[in-house]
Every structure is written in C-alpha cells, then in structure tokens.
Scaffold this active site. Sequence first.
Site, mmCIF file in Angstrom:
data_model
loop_
_atom_site.group_PDB
_atom_site.id
_atom_site.type_symbol
_atom_site.label_atom_id
_atom_site.label_comp_id
_atom_site.label_asym_id
_atom_site.label_seq_id
_atom_site.Cartn_x
_atom_site.Cartn_y
_atom_site.Cartn_z
ATOM 1 N N ASP A 175 -7.960 -5.330 -0.111
ATOM 2 C CA ASP A 175 -8.441 -6.219 -1.183
ATOM 3 C C ASP A 175 -8.078 -7.680 -0.970
ATOM 4 O OD1 ASP A 175 -7.619 -3.478 -3.243
ATOM 5 O OD2 ASP A 175 -9.644 -4.223 -2.858
ATOM 6 N N HIS A 232 0.850 -1.188 0.000
ATOM 7 C CA HIS A 232 0.000 0.000 0.000
ATOM 8 C C HIS A 232 0.885 1.237 0.000
ATOM 9 C CE1 HIS A 232 -3.179 2.832 1.150
ATOM 10 N NE2 HIS A 232 -4.011 1.885 0.761
HETATM 11 C C1 SDX Z 1 -6.226 -0.064 -2.995
HETATM 12 O O1 SDX Z 1 -4.401 4.465 -2.088
HETATM 13 C C2 SDX Z 1 -5.341 3.844 -1.491
HETATM 14 O O2 SDX Z 1 -5.719 4.181 -0.408
HETATM 15 C C3 SDX Z 1 -5.944 2.651 -2.243
HETATM 16 C C4 SDX Z 1 -6.963 1.819 -1.477
HETATM 17 C C5 SDX Z 1 -8.236 2.590 -1.220
HETATM 18 O O3 SDX Z 1 -8.931 2.245 -0.252
HETATM 19 O O4 SDX Z 1 -8.572 3.461 -2.061
HETATM 20 O O5 SDX Z 1 -6.380 1.420 -0.242
HETATM 21 C C6 SDX Z 1 -7.366 0.565 -2.266
HETATM 22 O O6 SDX Z 1 -6.019 0.248 -4.142
HETATM 23 C C7 SDX Z 1 -5.332 -1.037 -2.267
HETATM 24 C C8 SDX Z 1 -4.134 -1.530 -3.151
HETATM 25 C C9 SDX Z 1 -4.638 -2.643 -4.073
HETATM 26 N N1 SDX Z 1 -3.596 -3.025 -5.042
HETATM 27 C C10 SDX Z 1 -2.914 -4.202 -4.972
HETATM 28 O O7 SDX Z 1 -3.071 -5.011 -4.063
HETATM 29 C C11 SDX Z 1 -1.961 -4.457 -6.130
HETATM 30 C C12 SDX Z 1 -0.635 -5.007 -5.607
HETATM 31 N N2 SDX Z 1 0.003 -3.944 -4.831
HETATM 32 C C13 SDX Z 1 1.021 -3.193 -5.528
HETATM 33 O O8 SDX Z 1 0.874 -3.032 -6.898
HETATM 34 C C14 SDX Z 1 1.465 -1.950 -4.739
HETATM 35 O O9 SDX Z 1 1.757 -2.361 -3.476
HETATM 36 C C15 SDX Z 1 0.556 -0.738 -4.675
HETATM 37 C C16 SDX Z 1 0.115 -0.289 -6.025
HETATM 38 C C17 SDX Z 1 -0.644 -0.997 -3.836
HETATM 39 C C18 SDX Z 1 1.352 0.385 -3.998
HETATM 40 O O10 SDX Z 1 2.333 0.706 -4.860
HETATM 41 P P1 SDX Z 1 3.539 1.675 -4.434
HETATM 42 O O11 SDX Z 1 3.341 2.326 -3.126
HETATM 43 O O12 SDX Z 1 3.755 2.529 -5.618
HETATM 44 O O13 SDX Z 1 4.688 0.663 -4.187
HETATM 45 P P2 SDX Z 1 5.939 0.631 -5.073
HETATM 46 O O14 SDX Z 1 5.522 0.288 -6.460
HETATM 47 O O15 SDX Z 1 6.719 1.890 -4.828
HETATM 48 O O16 SDX Z 1 6.720 -0.626 -4.456
HETATM 49 C C19 SDX Z 1 7.771 -0.433 -3.504
HETATM 50 C C20 SDX Z 1 8.544 -1.743 -3.582
HETATM 51 C C21 SDX Z 1 8.972 -2.082 -5.015
HETATM 52 O O17 SDX Z 1 10.137 -2.880 -4.942
HETATM 53 P P3 SDX Z 1 11.592 -2.126 -5.144
HETATM 54 O O18 SDX Z 1 11.516 -1.430 -6.507
HETATM 55 O O19 SDX Z 1 11.697 -1.130 -3.973
HETATM 56 O O20 SDX Z 1 12.603 -3.245 -5.106
HETATM 57 O O21 SDX Z 1 7.716 -2.827 -3.145
HETATM 58 C C22 SDX Z 1 7.490 -3.724 -4.239
HETATM 59 C C23 SDX Z 1 7.839 -2.966 -5.490
HETATM 60 O O22 SDX Z 1 8.252 -3.857 -6.540
HETATM 61 N N3 SDX Z 1 6.076 -4.102 -4.188
HETATM 62 C C24 SDX Z 1 5.628 -5.353 -4.361
HETATM 63 C C25 SDX Z 1 4.241 -5.284 -4.158
HETATM 64 N N4 SDX Z 1 3.879 -4.011 -3.878
HETATM 65 C C26 SDX Z 1 5.020 -3.284 -3.889
HETATM 66 N N5 SDX Z 1 6.266 -6.498 -4.662
HETATM 67 C C27 SDX Z 1 5.485 -7.623 -4.785
HETATM 68 N N6 SDX Z 1 4.127 -7.633 -4.598
HETATM 69 C C28 SDX Z 1 3.490 -6.477 -4.285
HETATM 70 N N7 SDX Z 1 2.155 -6.483 -4.120
#
Ligand code: SDX
Length: 394
Positions: free
Chosen positions: A329, A272
């Site tokens: 989710d 998140h």
């Molecule tokens: C919702 O914003 C809100 O409040 C949203 C929400 C709401 O109520 O409106 O809470 C609802 O959208 C919840 C999120 C649902 N999405 C998912 O579950 C999809 C999977 N999650 C990821 O795609 C991700 O965690 C996000 C999109 C939720 C957050 O993305 P960020 O904050 O941009 O995280 P990032 O891309 O900067 O990741 C930081 C690191 C990265 O690795 P490095 O480049 O530092 O090595 O963490 C890794 C990412 O690759 N990472 C994950 C991951 N999420 C982040 N690696 C594996 N699996 C994951 N799910």
Amino acid sequence: QSGAITLDPGYKNTGSCESAITFLDGEEGILRYRGYSIEELAEKASFLEVAYLLIFGELPNELQLQKFNTDILDQSIVNEDMKTVLKGFPESAHPMGVLSSLTSALTAFNPKSVNVDSEEDMYKAIVKILAKFPVLAAWTLRKKKNQKLFNKDTNLGYVESLLKMMFQDDKKKTYKLNRTVVNALDKLLILHADHEQNCSTSTVRIVGSSHAGLFASISAGVSALWGPLHGGANQAVIEMLEEIKADGGDTSKFIEKAKDKDDPFRLMGFGHRVYKNFDPRAKIIKKAADEVLDQLGVDDPILEIAKGLEKAALEDQYFIDRKLYPNVDFYSGIIYRAMGIPTEMFTVMFAVGRLPGWIAQWREMRLRKEPIGRPRQVYIGETHRKFKEIEARS
Ligand code: SDX
C-alpha cells in the site's frame, strides 16, 4: 482457568487452512500465484489471464481466454434497479461501504447464484461477479461526482472498460484511453490479485463456508478490506504523505510519532504480518511509480516525500528491530493519484484487483467441501457463578 479449553491440536478449528493457490515466503520476499512468480506475471500476463490462473489453476490458452472473456462480457449488464439502491446513498458515503452494499444486493437480482454446488453453477456465479463488480466499482465513483452511470463498453478489454466507466464524459460519452494508464492499472490489479489467507480473504472463506453464496461472501470481503490496517491503508498512506507535505515535509517528526507507544499513529503502508524482509509487490510498485509518473509527465512532490520517509524509516533502529518495511500500500496510491483516481477510490481499486483471489479461495473451499469455519478460543472469563437477585447485587 477451569472451563478453559485446549485449542484443537489440528488446524481445522483454528481458522487456518490448506490451499494450493498462492505461495508466500515472508522471510525471502517470495510471492507466487499457482507457482508462477509475481514478477513474471506482472511483466508478461494480463489481469484477465491472472484471474483465470488463480481461479482455475492454469494459465489459459487462446481459446480458454477468449471463452472466459466472452462469458464475462455476456454478464456485464447490471440490473437497472441496482441504480435505485445506489441512489439511496448520500454523496458523502465512502465508496467501499457503497461497494459492499451493492455487491450484497447483487444476490437479490441473481438468486440462482446462492445455492451453487456444481462446478457449472459455480462458474456461472463467478463470471457474473467478475463482470458486474467493476461496473459497481465505477458506479461508486460516478455517485461521488454525481455523474451518469454507464454499463460496460463490451468492445473494450477488462481494464479499459473499467477506466471508461469511471471517467467517461457525461455528455459526449467519450473517454480517451491512455496506454500508460491502462498498462499500469493492469499491473497494479495483478499485484493485488491474491495474497493467501489475509484478513479479507479469510473473511470470504469463512462467510462462504456457511454456504451464504459467492456475492454475500465477496461483500463481506470488501468490508474487511476497507479497514485502514488492511486495504484501507493505501488511502491512509496518501493522507499521511499529504499531512507531511502540509507540515513542511519533515519526515522525522512522523517517524518519532509512529514510535511513540502513547500515540495510536502508525506509519501507514509500513509493516506486514508475514513479510519480515520486504514486500515484493512494493518493490515492483515503487519502480512502476517512477515510470508511470515520468510517462504521464506528472511531477508529484509526495513521491519524493514517500522515498524520503522510506529511507529514514529503513535506517531507524525501531523499524529495523521490528522488521518493518514498505508494503503493497505504500506506493500504490501515488500511481492511482497520477491516473486521476480520487483518494477515496484507492481501496475500491484494491478490491477490483483482489476479486479473482477472493473468488479462487471461495471456489477452492467449496470444491474441497470444507466444513463450516468455526475457530475455537481459550476461555479466560469467570468460572461458574450462582445467579444473584437484584436486591443482593452491589
Ligand atoms: C495489507 O495480510 C496481508 O497479506 C495483507 C495485505 C494483502 O495483500 O492482503 O498484504 C494487504 O493489508 C498490507 C498492510 C497494510 N496496513 C498498513 O500499512 C497499516 C500500518 N501497518 C500496521 O498497522 C501493521 O504493520 C500491520 C497491521 C500491517 C501488521 O500488524 P502486525 O503484524 O499485527 O504487527 P504488530 O501490530 O504485531 O506490530 C509489531 C510491532 C509493534 O511494536 P511493539 O509492540 O513490538 O513494540 O511493530 C509495530 C507495533 O507497534 N508496528 C508499527 C507499524 N507496524 C507495526 N509501528 C509503527 N508503524 C507501523 N506501520
């Protein structure tokens, strides 16, 4: 780079905003709507009370809640011609795309809902969309199943009538309400109702800031929510868990895949932007999943797979280092599934829950007379160049 601009030192042009609606502390895992904790609201309030609280800032008294409910019921008939719009979609259309289109089409049948400057006119548009959105949401399911379309049963509550429109029998026009399902859905809708400036809410605010009208702004929010990185994750989580089950249930392979930088796969329902400890909603939904499946007598193996995946990920250094925890989710789809809601409808349920939050944020932005949203940029492109005739180009 010459020509680059410095970002506005204030917040006005950066897409951020001030808001009094939802407080979120990502480190402490705190979520409050108008100062009330999500834990208390999920236990003690109804979804309609929470909708009123988010939009108007106070929990309603008996009279206010009764009038709010009556005003909504008075607007719950959807124009028959909207069915013609719906009929134009193929059965294969994703319900979120249909819902976004139908929501935008509402403007055509309610033109007075666009130019709303007075609080009174805003209120009229608000009760209209609160009344009609669940009908449209239910119709997206009926369309997929090629079933008859029904309007709201005005003798039922907000959640009960939504379930009946979704599942009532085509011929007998009956639907047996299950109190466990009603209570669980009411709680899920509350937990999804607002979440400060997330992707879809920011979309609603910025579209609304051009005075495009409430329905057009909500339609844009539905489109933003659809994405698998946002609300679409609840559908993607179940598809991922089913893939793990089909693959024999070994979660370690999927954990490794999620860590592989060359693989676009991410663990859906994990991580998140703001919560870097735990998502308080996920904790409540995980507990509710056990209760609801038990009460419904549903034994769904993917709940155990989900718990195993959560345990494995929370013990994995990659996830620990990046503070990745289950989000809202991760478990919600397991409850929707136990209720008999098809996977493709999960994000539509998220949208029904988020509607009051979108409305509240739109209303706040309009009442504060905020300027049109206009985020700025840091220019990183070419510096000034002279035009080249085509003959001189390489
Ligand atoms: C919702 O914003 C809100 O409040 C949203 C929400 C709401 O109520 O409106 O809470 C609802 O959208 C919840 C999120 C649902 N999405 C998912 O579950 C999809 C999977 N999650 C990821 O795609 C991700 O965690 C996000 C999109 C939720 C957050 O993305 P960020 O904050 O941009 O995280 P990032 O891309 O900067 O990741 C930081 C690191 C990265 O690795 P490095 O480049 O530092 O090595 O963490 C890794 C990412 O690759 N990472 C994950 C991951 N999420 C982040 N690696 C594996 N699996 C994951 N799910």
